[in-house]
Design an enzyme around this catalytic site. Structure first.
Site, PDB file in Angstrom:
ATOM      1  N   TYR A  60      -5.845 -10.859   6.526  1.00  0.00           N
ATOM      2  CA  TYR A  60      -6.886 -10.704   5.645  1.00  0.00           C
ATOM      3  C   TYR A  60      -6.419  -9.756   4.282  1.00  0.00           C
ATOM      4  CZ  TYR A  60     -11.535 -10.593   3.370  1.00  0.00           C
ATOM      5  OH  TYR A  60     -12.408 -10.531   2.349  1.00  0.00           O
ATOM      6  N   THR A 100       1.896  -2.575   6.463  1.00  0.00           N
ATOM      7  CA  THR A 100       1.730  -2.388   4.887  1.00  0.00           C
ATOM      8  C   THR A 100       1.946  -0.700   4.606  1.00  0.00           C
ATOM      9  OG1 THR A 100       0.242  -2.449   3.263  1.00  0.00           O
ATOM     10  CG2 THR A 100      -0.611  -2.279   5.216  1.00  0.00           C
ATOM     11  N   ASP A 101       2.387  -0.642   3.348  1.00  0.00           N
ATOM     12  CA  ASP A 101       2.362   0.784   2.729  1.00  0.00           C
ATOM     13  C   ASP A 101       1.030   1.291   2.749  1.00  0.00           C
ATOM     14  OD1 ASP A 101       2.152  -1.394   0.908  1.00  0.00           O
ATOM     15  OD2 ASP A 101       2.521   0.060  -0.714  1.00  0.00           O
ATOM     16  N   TYR A 124      -8.590  -2.149   3.556  1.00  0.00           N
ATOM     17  CA  TYR A 124      -7.453  -2.965   4.134  1.00  0.00           C
ATOM     18  C   TYR A 124      -6.532  -1.947   4.928  1.00  0.00           C
ATOM     19  CZ  TYR A 124      -3.139  -5.492   3.433  1.00  0.00           C
ATOM     20  OH  TYR A 124      -1.787  -5.942   3.586  1.00  0.00           O
ATOM     21  N   LYS A 128      -5.459  -2.386   8.899  1.00  0.00           N
ATOM     22  CA  LYS A 128      -3.929  -2.600   8.994  1.00  0.00           C
ATOM     23  C   LYS A 128      -3.350  -1.266   9.960  1.00  0.00           C
ATOM     24  CE  LYS A 128      -1.449  -5.412   7.770  1.00  0.00           C
ATOM     25  NZ  LYS A 128      -1.221  -6.781   8.150  1.00  0.00           N
ATOM     26  N   TRP A 149       4.551  -4.532  -1.716  1.00  0.00           N
ATOM     27  CA  TRP A 149       4.648  -4.836  -3.209  1.00  0.00           C
ATOM     28  C   TRP A 149       5.583  -6.272  -3.177  1.00  0.00           C
ATOM     29  CZ3 TRP A 149       5.305  -0.981  -7.913  1.00  0.00           C
ATOM     30  CH2 TRP A 149       4.442   0.046  -7.689  1.00  0.00           C
TER      31      TRP A 149
END
Ligand SMILES: NC(=O)c1ccc[n+]([C@@H]2O[C@H](COP(=O)([O-])OP(=O)(O)OC[C@H]3O[C@@H](n4cnc5c(N)ncnc54)[C@H](OP(=O)(O)O)[C@@H]3O)[C@@H](O)[C@H]2O)c1
Length: 276
Positions: A60, A100-101, A124, A128, A149
Site C-alpha cells: 500500500y 523503503t528509505d 507508511y 514498512k 524515489w
C-alpha cells in the site's frame, strides 16, 4: 527456476518483470490472483504454483493516504509480508521483499547504511519497518531490498507529473530540502537476480548512485527534455503534504557491491537512459 511475484502490475513490477523473465519463469500475480492479506489464498497459491522464489512487490504505497488508513497500511505492508515470510519458511521457498528509505527519519548527515538506526516518521514508514521486522522474524534467510524515489514506465510518477505541470503552466515549484537518489525501477532487477543467484540474505540498500534534491532532479529532467520552464525551489513546509518525508535518505549501497560485485549506475545515466 520459478519466481512468483506479487503486486506485479505496479511500478516496480512493470519495469523489472521483463528483465527477470530472461532468467526465470515468472508467474506475475497481482491482487486479483492473490490478495497478500489473505493467508489461505497464500497457501493455495503456493500449493498450485510451487515457486522456488517469491518476490513481494505488493504494498500500500500511497504515503499520504496511509496517514488516515493505519489499519490497511499495517495489514498490507506489515502483517501480509509476515504471513508470506512464514509460508516461505515452511515451504522452503526463497523470499525477497521490498522496503523503503522511509524507515529512516532523515536526520543523518551522511548516506544511510543498512544497519543504521531506523526511526520512521510516517504511518507508511512505520508499516514498512514493521513488515521488515516480521519478515526477518518469520524467515531469517529472507532478502530485503530497500529502495527509494522510483520512477519508470507505466503509470504516473514524478517525471510524468512535473513535465505535465511544466508544459501546461510554464512554471513548476519543486521541493529543494529533501535529498535522496532518484532510481530507475528497471535498475532494481539485476540486484534482485544477483542476490538470489548468490543466495544472499538480510537487508540491502539499492538505489542509483549519487544524490540530489527533487528540485535538482526536476532541473535535470527539463534540461534533458529541452522544456523551457520557470523552476522555483520550495520547502517541504510550503508543499505541506500530509505525511512527513525524510530530509536526507541517500543510501550507501556498498553492501550490495561487496556481496554481488554490482555497482549501481548514476541517477543521471539512468535518467538519460529512461528518457531516451
Ligand atoms: N515507488 C517508490 O518510489 C518506492 C520507493 C521505495 C520503496 N518502494 C517499495 O517498492 C515496492 C513496489 O512499489 P511500487 O512503486 O511498484 O508500488 P505500486 O505501483 O503501488 O504497486 C503495488 C502493487 O501492489 C498491489 N497491491 C496492493 N495491495 C495489495 C494486496 N493486498 N495484495 C496484492 N497486491 C496488492 C497494487 O494493486 P492496486 O494498484 O490495485 O492497489 C499494485 O499493483 C513496495 O514494497 C514499495 O513499498 C517503492
Amino acid at each position: 527456476m520459478k519466481i512468483l511475484t506479487t503486486g506485479s502490475h505496479g511500478l516496480l513490477g512493470t519495469n523489472i518483470l521483463p528483465v527477470l523473465e530472461r532468467s526465470f519463469t515468472v508467474i506475475p500475480y497481482d491482487i486479483e490472483e492473490w490478495d497478500i492479506t489473505d493467508r489461505d489464498a497464500g497457501e493455495r497459491t503456493i500449493r498450485d504454483i510451487r515457486p522456488d522464489v517469491i518476490l513481494n512487490l505488493a504494498a500500500y504505497t500511497n504515503v499520504d493516504e496511509c496517514e488516515d488508513c493505519l489499519s490497511l497500511a499495517d495489514r498490507v505492508n506489515a502483517e501480509a509480508p509476515g504471513i508470506i515470510a512464514k509460508l516461505c519458511s515452511d515451504h522452503n521457498i526463497k523470499f525477497v521483499h521490498i522496503s523503503t528509505d522511509y524507515v529512516f527519519d532523515g536526520e543523518k548527515e551522511t548516506p544511510y547504511r543498512e544497519d543504521d538506526e531506523t526511526n520512521p516518521t510516517s504511518v507508511y514508514g512505520l508499516s514498512k519497518l514493521s513488515g521488515e521486522k516480521k519478515v526477518l522474524a518469520n524467515c531469517p534467510d529472507a532478502t530485503i531490498i530497500r529502495t527509494q524515489w522510483l520512477y519508470g514506465h507505466g503509470g504516473i510518477n514524478f517525471i510524468t507529473k512535473i513535465t505535465k505541470i511544466a508544459r501546461e503552466q510554464g512554471v513548476a515549484e519543486v521541493v529543494n530540502d529533501q535529498r535522496g537518489c532518484p532510481t530507475y525501477a528497471k535498475d532494481i532487477a539485476d540486484p534482485i537476480l544477483l542476490l538470489i543467484e548468490k543466495n544472499r540474505s538480510g537487508i540491502y540498500h539499492v538505489a542509483n548512485a549519487g544524490s540530489c534534491t527533487w528540485f535538482d532532479f526536476a532541473r535535470e529532467i527539463f534540461s534533458c527534455l529541452h522544456i523551457d520552464v520557470v523552476l522555483k525551489p520550495i520547502t517541504s513546509e510550503q508543499l505541506n503534504r500530509k505525511a512527513n518525508r525524510p530530509r536526507n535518505s541517500v543510501f550507501d549501497c556498498s553492501r550490495l557491491f561487496r556481496d554481488t560485485g554490482h555497482r549501481m549506475r548514476t541517477w543521471q545515466d539512468a535518467l538519460h537512459d529512461y528518457l531516451s
